[in-house]
Design a protein around this motif. Structure first.
Motif, PDB file in Angstrom:
ATOM      1  N   LEU A   1       3.862  -4.412  -8.787  1.00  0.00           N
ATOM      2  CA  LEU A   1       2.896  -4.981  -7.839  1.00  0.00           C
ATOM      3  C   LEU A   1       2.680  -6.492  -7.983  1.00  0.00           C
ATOM      4  O   LEU A   1       2.662  -7.206  -6.972  1.00  0.00           O
ATOM      5  CB  LEU A   1       1.566  -4.217  -7.938  1.00  0.00           C
TER       6      LEU A   1
ATOM      7  N   LEU B   1      -5.617  -5.501 -10.507  1.00  0.00           N
ATOM      8  CA  LEU B   1      -4.953  -5.819  -9.249  1.00  0.00           C
ATOM      9  C   LEU B   1      -4.853  -4.639  -8.272  1.00  0.00           C
ATOM     10  O   LEU B   1      -5.133  -4.817  -7.070  1.00  0.00           O
ATOM     11  CB  LEU B   1      -3.571  -6.428  -9.531  1.00  0.00           C
ATOM     12  N   PRO B   2      -4.479  -3.435  -8.722  1.00  0.00           N
ATOM     13  CA  PRO B   2      -4.365  -2.353  -7.726  1.00  0.00           C
ATOM     14  C   PRO B   2      -5.668  -2.098  -6.962  1.00  0.00           C
ATOM     15  O   PRO B   2      -5.643  -1.900  -5.740  1.00  0.00           O
ATOM     16  CB  PRO B   2      -3.956  -1.140  -8.582  1.00  0.00           C
TER      17      PRO B   2
ATOM     18  N   ASP C   1       2.622   0.037  -9.671  1.00  0.00           N
ATOM     19  CA  ASP C   1       1.784  -0.974 -10.324  1.00  0.00           C
ATOM     20  C   ASP C   1       2.613  -1.940 -11.165  1.00  0.00           C
ATOM     21  O   ASP C   1       2.256  -3.119 -11.296  1.00  0.00           O
ATOM     22  CB  ASP C   1       0.737  -0.291 -11.226  1.00  0.00           C
TER      23      ASP C   1
ATOM     24  N   PHE D   1       0.835  -1.202   0.000  1.00  0.00           N
ATOM     25  CA  PHE D   1       0.000   0.000   0.000  1.00  0.00           C
ATOM     26  C   PHE D   1       0.875   1.259   0.000  1.00  0.00           C
ATOM     27  O   PHE D   1       0.442   2.319   0.452  1.00  0.00           O
ATOM     28  CB  PHE D   1      -0.953  -0.013   1.205  1.00  0.00           C
TER      29      PHE D   1
ATOM     30  N   ARG E   1      -9.249   7.384  -7.330  1.00  0.00           N
ATOM     31  CA  ARG E   1      -8.031   7.390  -8.140  1.00  0.00           C
ATOM     32  C   ARG E   1      -7.794   6.010  -8.775  1.00  0.00           C
ATOM     33  O   ARG E   1      -7.471   5.901  -9.961  1.00  0.00           O
ATOM     34  CB  ARG E   1      -6.822   7.765  -7.285  1.00  0.00           C
ATOM     35  N   LEU E   2      -7.989   4.982  -7.969  1.00  0.00           N
ATOM     36  CA  LEU E   2      -7.732   3.631  -8.484  1.00  0.00           C
ATOM     37  C   LEU E   2      -8.724   3.266  -9.589  1.00  0.00           C
ATOM     38  O   LEU E   2      -8.366   2.583 -10.554  1.00  0.00           O
ATOM     39  CB  LEU E   2      -7.790   2.617  -7.337  1.00  0.00           C
TER      40      LEU E   2
ATOM     41  N   GLU F   1      -0.467   4.722  -1.320  1.00  0.00           N
ATOM     42  CA  GLU F   1      -1.529   5.255  -0.473  1.00  0.00           C
ATOM     43  C   GLU F   1      -0.971   5.705   0.876  1.00  0.00           C
ATOM     44  O   GLU F   1      -1.431   6.695   1.444  1.00  0.00           O
ATOM     45  CB  GLU F   1      -2.631   4.209  -0.271  1.00  0.00           C
TER      46      GLU F   1
ATOM     47  N   ARG G   1      -8.277   3.572 -17.360  1.00  0.00           N
ATOM     48  CA  ARG G   1      -7.243   3.872 -18.367  1.00  0.00           C
ATOM     49  C   ARG G   1      -6.495   2.603 -18.774  1.00  0.00           C
ATOM     50  O   ARG G   1      -6.254   2.354 -19.946  1.00  0.00           O
ATOM     51  CB  ARG G   1      -6.240   4.883 -17.795  1.00  0.00           C
TER      52      ARG G   1
ATOM     53  N   ASP H   1      -8.648   7.618  -2.449  1.00  0.00           N
ATOM     54  CA  ASP H   1      -7.834   6.485  -2.918  1.00  0.00           C
ATOM     55  C   ASP H   1      -8.598   5.668  -3.962  1.00  0.00           C
ATOM     56  O   ASP H   1      -8.072   5.339  -5.028  1.00  0.00           O
ATOM     57  CB  ASP H   1      -7.498   5.531  -1.755  1.00  0.00           C
TER      58      ASP H   1
ATOM     59  N   TYR I   1      -6.820  -3.198  -2.949  1.00  0.00           N
ATOM     60  CA  TYR I   1      -7.414  -2.219  -2.027  1.00  0.00           C
ATOM     61  C   TYR I   1      -8.712  -2.763  -1.424  1.00  0.00           C
ATOM     62  O   TYR I   1      -9.009  -2.564  -0.249  1.00  0.00           O
ATOM     63  CB  TYR I   1      -7.664  -0.896  -2.747  1.00  0.00           C
TER      64      TYR I   1
ATOM     65  N   ARG J   1      -7.573   5.063 -12.765  1.00  0.00           N
ATOM     66  CA  ARG J   1      -6.382   4.401 -13.296  1.00  0.00           C
ATOM     67  C   ARG J   1      -6.756   3.063 -13.936  1.00  0.00           C
ATOM     68  O   ARG J   1      -6.229   2.692 -14.984  1.00  0.00           O
ATOM     69  CB  ARG J   1      -5.348   4.190 -12.183  1.00  0.00           C
TER      70      ARG J   1
END
Lengths: 314, 314, 314, 314
Positions: free
Chosen positions: C253, D253-254, C250, C208, D301-302, C211, D308, D298, D258, D305
């Motif tokens: 990750l 995954l990101p 990322d 994390f 934003r994720l 963040e 995209r 958070d 989370y 992303r």
């Protein structure tokens, strides 16, 4: 000095570690305490156990302590040393040094990370490999002191089947299956599934001693501050006088129960040993319990009642 | 029937749940058992506790059980019902139904997920909100039965300060701070930091009853199968005869100790209640312990010894 | 070498301990590894942590290890040493010896017996007293590695209020409150409730990181085998390019996630460090994990994918 | 509707339970949510799991919930119902009622008191006996959600050897042996030691899905709020395009990472389902987490992303 083996029996007294009021190791008291224990008729000593504040000693202090006890004992009884450590390197180092000094064997409990049967067995396999073939050891089955780690009967059987240096079980799975486990291990020995190993009673800190002896325990390994009770109970039982064993046990039970409180117990024990003249200070290193006035009033009452009861008993 | 309040005292007996040999609820035995308990002089009953096999009952069976007990008791003594549940919805549902049936209050232990002081307090706040202002409750502080969850003194103080329906503490933090906690809560009441709440003793399942009374407990809440011992000890203590309280306690201690083994205890208790004629079967629903021949031999010996001791005591 | 203080920031890399195939400490690899870490741009090193197999070293090996790292580092970056021990005597001994050798500070996690808020605070008070006023320390909040012991926000506040030598928090309460805790501690600093201490991110082993930086972490303290990722993420974040920080994060990750598996992670890490030429053997002392062919196939795939992704990213 | 069997595969989506802002069950949202899940192409649904807030429902609400889901699904996909309960009576009651309503099977995790291998096996034996021969079940191996209880490989083998109604494993032993366990169970099936049972992946909440499929998982059973990712990954893998499976997985995954935070995860999930229009409120019953502004920043934003990245991926 002969090494610990499967024939061990009698009372192995778990010692406390005497400190001075300033927190330093008190080696004079240690001599006195050793004499006191031997004077009570114990058959062996177990040092650096949970109640011996082992983790609060530096490595150097541990060696000093063991050396002093061994010198004072002078080979009269075997001395077992607790060597449980967070890693095998430290365990191996301590075990080697105490065996070189003349210890009869060591005691090992399971690692804090153990969760499954296979992990428990593997832990003792690695411990035995670390200790080497010349160091017999006692398996300490005491979940309350070892992070709740269980050693169920199938695991104990595997240990005693596969590891020749595992010669003794300290039986203290309490609260837990308790007496049933002792019976199961004894029965496994009787049926030839495992060697007949030594089993020393310590369930509930000795609060089931007469029943453990009836189930086949070879004696006791625990730390009540009236070791003569355990010596007497074991002797009466061995002589076939089970009722006498219970009578003696019952006379001490109210105080023994009080001394076995997990949080406060060590402070109770040191207070009693101080009163009995065996040590010079009831100091405990941090973190440790401290008696309140109410605790002391409780204990003093129990001592007085115990003395009366013993007089009645004759 | 008056509701539970801070003035509660005496012996609140934790009941077992009688089953038939085929596992069905045995309501006839339940009547007999209720009569037996009342005949021993208890001041209250606590049903659906840990030793009442509560989680093994269906919701319907729980209601049936409580209804039957309440009917038999007929308002003679207050009945407290254990309502600890994995979620608040079930807790609220059960509590509402038993209060509607005439229970005097409920008992709540902390949720299994609680880890920190704030979480512990928040849990009881949510429980109180769930139960509502008309349902007084007893805080059950018993880490061994509640996944090791701790309720340290600062948390208990916050609970008793903030929650008017929290009227009682069942004191059973053992092994743990035990008696020191009882003293601390009593002292907080004395200094006006919290209301004076009722504290009922249950440390070690009652194995410290005389000492808890000396520290200010208002009575006992536990489940020994000789309730007359607890009734007698509490009465002697209340009458100022502390030595008599200890004498009586000590006479029963060897058997009480045996009955308080955590794994086997419920089977010991049902065996004793069966022997005493209070229930018709010692059946326990799965998962549950079962006595071996060696266990029964132990118990029978302890009964015989207890009877002799009581005769001596007069 | 300046000592650790509240202003610490950047990437403190948690080192592994290189062994030879025969299990001996590999000091040549240790030099190479130290160079490798420094070459990645790390701002500090943390040695003898959980992933550094600290409990598997003898006391002598621990000192040899620290001495060698300090010599190789030559004062270029601060070195923090993990000193968590089962008792304060051993903690104090190790801390003294490494501070004498030139460590910048030490890291301490809570004792395994801690259960309540007061116990947690008291533990760190005793630790600070043991370490003495000249030894700044990092509070390691990592329940998974410390027997589930919690350090909730009120406890951390008390620690940072009362103990001047507690200068840093290693933030790794995961699974748990995670990011909310970091925000709370930062907010407490902002409101003047506590000093502004250094907080280094390690939640989920670094999973994390972006963040945590957004919440106010001063950097990272964890052990991914591509330290350049953490260095790059921290730098991009410090430069205000949060999207770039996420892009970089990322890309790594999928492999970072694989390396953070608790049981297998150390073996993954040593395999990667071996592949990267930083150490000569992936040996792990017992008890420890071992990679299967399927694990290696997974890792090799993830490396190849990571390289492609980094090329795309530019 | 056919019952669950060893051939089950694909994506069994673990559902949330929608509440209205006032905390009442939101059955309209439940219909919408069911449609949403089915629209994502899932092969099955798992309801009343840990993330379904099962313990917060009354018995009546649980039945209402299951009935509504089954009605909406209309037999298009199998529905599995979590029935883990503190006692077998409640488990049996709930299981009977949901099977009568048309569930395909149930899911059972180990009891909170289980400590040893034998206890774990015995627990599932008793559960199977409780459920009866007509109720197939999935063994949930998820220590984090079940009080740390371990189901090591030897126990799982015994379960699948001895219990014909145990037809599926939900693989989620994380942090723990993880992938190695999946490989071991699959290998045991290959060698004929056990039947080939269905294994659905859920390690780390799905964070190892591609690797689990490579080890032989038959699909996934977990609850990410973008079920289309899991459907896509499983399909790509089944089509032999492992790199495509990873590409898709990595894109999500990101955010998945989370959403899998244990304390906050459910709130993240409900926020995402609300944003996606699948439910009308992100309400969670107490005790439950709540998102902060920083959390929402958070997540937003994720999401941006992720969108995209998915566009780049095509």
């Amino acid at each position: 000095m002969p090494k610990l083996d499967e024939g061990a029996k009698g009372v192995y007294l778990i010692t406390v570690t005497p400190f001075r009021d300033d927190g330093a190791l008190d080696l004079d008291s240690l001599d006195r305490l050793t004499d006191f224990y031997l004077g009570c008729g114990v058959t062996g000593l177990t040092v650096l156990g949970v109640m011996g504040e082992a983790p609060k000693l530096t490595a150097e202090e541990s060696r000093t302590y063991v050396k002093r006890v061994l010198a004072r004992v002078g080979g009269r009884v075997p001395v077992v040393v607790g060597v449980s450590s967070p890693g095998f390197a430290a365990m191996g180092e301590l075990a080697k040094s105490v065996m070189d000094l003349g210890a009869a064997g060591v005691m090992v409990g399971p690692g804090a990370q153990v969760r499954t049967d296979d992990q428990a067995f593997a832990y003792f396999e690695m411990a035995a490999e670390t200790l080497g073939p010349g160091t017999p050891f006692c398996v300490q089955d005491h979940p309350l002191a070892y992070n709740g780690v269980q050693l169920p009967v199938p695991v104990l059987k595997r240990i005693f089947q596969a590891i020749p240096t595992a010669v003794m079980l300290k039986h203290e799975d309490w609260p837990g299956p308790g007496l049933a486990k002792l019976s199961a291990i004894r029965a496994a020995g009787g049926k030839g599934e495992i060697r007949r190993v030594s089993i020393l009673a310590g369930n509930g800190g000795g609060l089931f001693l007469p029943e453990e002896l009836s189930r086949g325990a070879d004696g006791a390994m625990t730390g009540f501050s009236y070791p003569e009770m355990m010596v007497g109970v074991v002797a009466a039982h061995a002589a076939g006088d089970v009722e006498r064993a219970h009578d003696l046990f019952d006379a001490y039970l109210p105080l023994a129960r009080y001394e076995q409180q997990s949080a406060l117990g060590l402070a109770v024990r040191k207070y009693l040993l101080l009163k009995r003249g065996a040590i010079a200070s009831m100091a405990i290193r941090k973190p440790g319990p401290r008696l309140s006035a109410a605790d002391i009033a409780d204990i003093d009452r129990l001592i007085a009642r115990q003395e009366r009861r013993l007089t009645e008993l004759g």
